[in-house]
Write an enzyme that holds these catalytic residues in place. Structure first.
Site, short mmCIF file in Angstrom:
data_model
loop_
_atom_site.label_atom_id
_atom_site.label_comp_id
_atom_site.label_asym_id
_atom_site.label_seq_id
_atom_site.Cartn_x
_atom_site.Cartn_y
_atom_site.Cartn_z
N HIS A 96 -2.21 -19.13 6.90
CA HIS A 96 -3.49 -18.86 7.57
C HIS A 96 -4.58 -19.64 6.85
O HIS A 96 -4.34 -20.27 5.82
CB HIS A 96 -3.80 -17.35 7.51
CG HIS A 96 -3.03 -16.58 8.51
ND1 HIS A 96 -3.61 -15.96 9.58
CD2 HIS A 96 -1.69 -16.35 8.62
CE1 HIS A 96 -2.68 -15.37 10.30
NE2 HIS A 96 -1.50 -15.59 9.74
N ASP A 115 -3.15 -13.02 17.05
CA ASP A 115 -3.48 -13.34 15.66
C ASP A 115 -4.07 -12.08 14.99
O ASP A 115 -4.97 -11.45 15.55
CB ASP A 115 -4.53 -14.47 15.70
CG ASP A 115 -4.78 -15.11 14.36
OD1 ASP A 115 -3.90 -15.05 13.49
OD2 ASP A 115 -5.88 -15.70 14.20
#
Ligand code: G3H
Ligand code: 13P
Ligand code: ZN
Length: 332
Positions: free
Chosen positions: A233, A94
């Site tokens: 996100h 990530d």
């Protein structure tokens, strides 16, 4: 050097194609420790949901990259032990912030990486993303790029306002870089304080109501890139009951606020096929631990507070999978 296929993991390609066609999204849950990982795998195995295990740079430093590689391999074996015949599990970096970090993760068995060049000038973002894609694709590892900047803390950079993704850039970016999915900015943000009280209104109970997401930007992106996998996100909803429990048992999270679940449900039905959730799991864990600590002050066996924390996270993950993303039953 280990390839993710040897660990029983999968990349995101097929998973995303199916999710877009089916009108649901794959959960991407961040983890740093064993209890989070157990809860994610139990939830995914019970609901037969494909799942993305997400590791940030900070999580990698916290947990150790070698341990993480074995934890992911263990997660696949554990999922099978739980009766999930063909687990569809991705190990994803990530917010990778350099080519070297992405390469190191690929070499250590990650099946997917994000290269986040969203804070760079456009041409530098293109060049960096392209370099990562060229390396990753040699090993059939999929790559997420990002265009647009989320407000809040991202990649150790703090932005005080959103810069929405510009739909007119997405075709050029994805064509030049060859990335497999694209994270966009439409008003979500990281953490448990996604909006300031000044940006919100208040409902009858005095709770903050956030401004709506920019679905017009998402529609613009979808129009330019039909069928291309889009990522959101900063998609925690900051469940009020967890915040209340934390505050009741000694915490201090005033005016914490997230993305309403109805908006995420709507996004999941579109080309958004990966939804990132980290903060909600942190809140669920902290709420359960605080409650045990407050109600049983003589307790000092970590299993007695980490166990309830794990149960609470599992409940949260199942709720997200079944009631928000709709990914249950998609990986049988
Ligand atoms: O997007 C950020 C994730 O929530 C990871 O956060 O860098 O604190 O591990 P972290
Ligand atoms: P949240 O802070 O909203 O959980 O977002 C997590 C995230 O986007 C991880 O990349
Ligand atoms: Zn993120």
């Amino acid at each position: 050097m280990v390839n993710y296929k040897e660990l029983g993991l999968v990349n995101t390609r097929e998973m995303f194609a199916k999710a877009i066609k089916g009108g649901y999204a794959i959960p991407a849950f961040n983890f740093n420790n064993m209890e989070q990982l157990q809860a994610i795998i139990m939830a995914a195995a019970e609901t037969k949901s494909p799942v993305i295990l997400q590791v940030s740079k900070g999580a990698r430093n916290y947990a150790n990259q070698t341990l993480l590689r074995y934890m992911a391999e263990g997660a696949v074996a554990y999922a099978k032990e739980l009766g999930w015949e063909k687990p569809e599990i991705v190990l994803h970096l990530d917010h990778g912030d350099s080519f070297e970090l992405c390469k190191s993760c690929i070499d250590m068995g990650f099946s997917s990486v994000m290269i986040d060049g969203s804070h760079l000038p456009y041409d530098e973002n293109v060049a960096l993303t392209k370099k990562v894609v060229e390396y990753a694709h040699q090993f059939d590892v999929t790559v997420e790029g990002e265009l647009g900047v989320l407000a809040g803390v991202e990649d150790e950079v703090v932005a005080d306002h959103h810069t929405y993704t510009r739909p007119e850039e997405v075709v050029d970016f994805t064509t030049k870089t060859g990335c497999d999915s694209l994270a966009i900015s439409i008003g979500t943000s990281h953490g448990a304080y996604k909006f300031t009280p000044a940006q919100c209104t208040r409902n009858a109970e005095g709770r903050l109501v956030p401004p709506p997401l920019a679905f017009d930007v998402l529609e613009g992106v979808e129009k330019e890139l039909p069928g291309f996998p889009i990522v959101l996100h900063g998609s925690s909803s900051v469940p009020q009951e967890e915040v209340d429990t934390i505050n009741k048992f000694g915490g201090n999270l005033p005016d914490a606020i997230g993305i309403p679940e109805e908006e995420l449900r709507k996004a999941a039905k579109s080309a958004v096929c990966k939804i990132n959730i980290d903060s909600d799991s942190r809140l669920a864990m902290t709420a359960a631990i605080r409650q045990v600590m407050a109600e049983k002050p003589a307790e000092f066996d970590p299993r007695k507070y980490l166990g309830p924390a794990r149960d609470n996270m599992k409940k949260l993950y199942i709720h997200k999978i079944v009631n928000v993303l709709g990914s249950d039953g998609k990986a049988v």
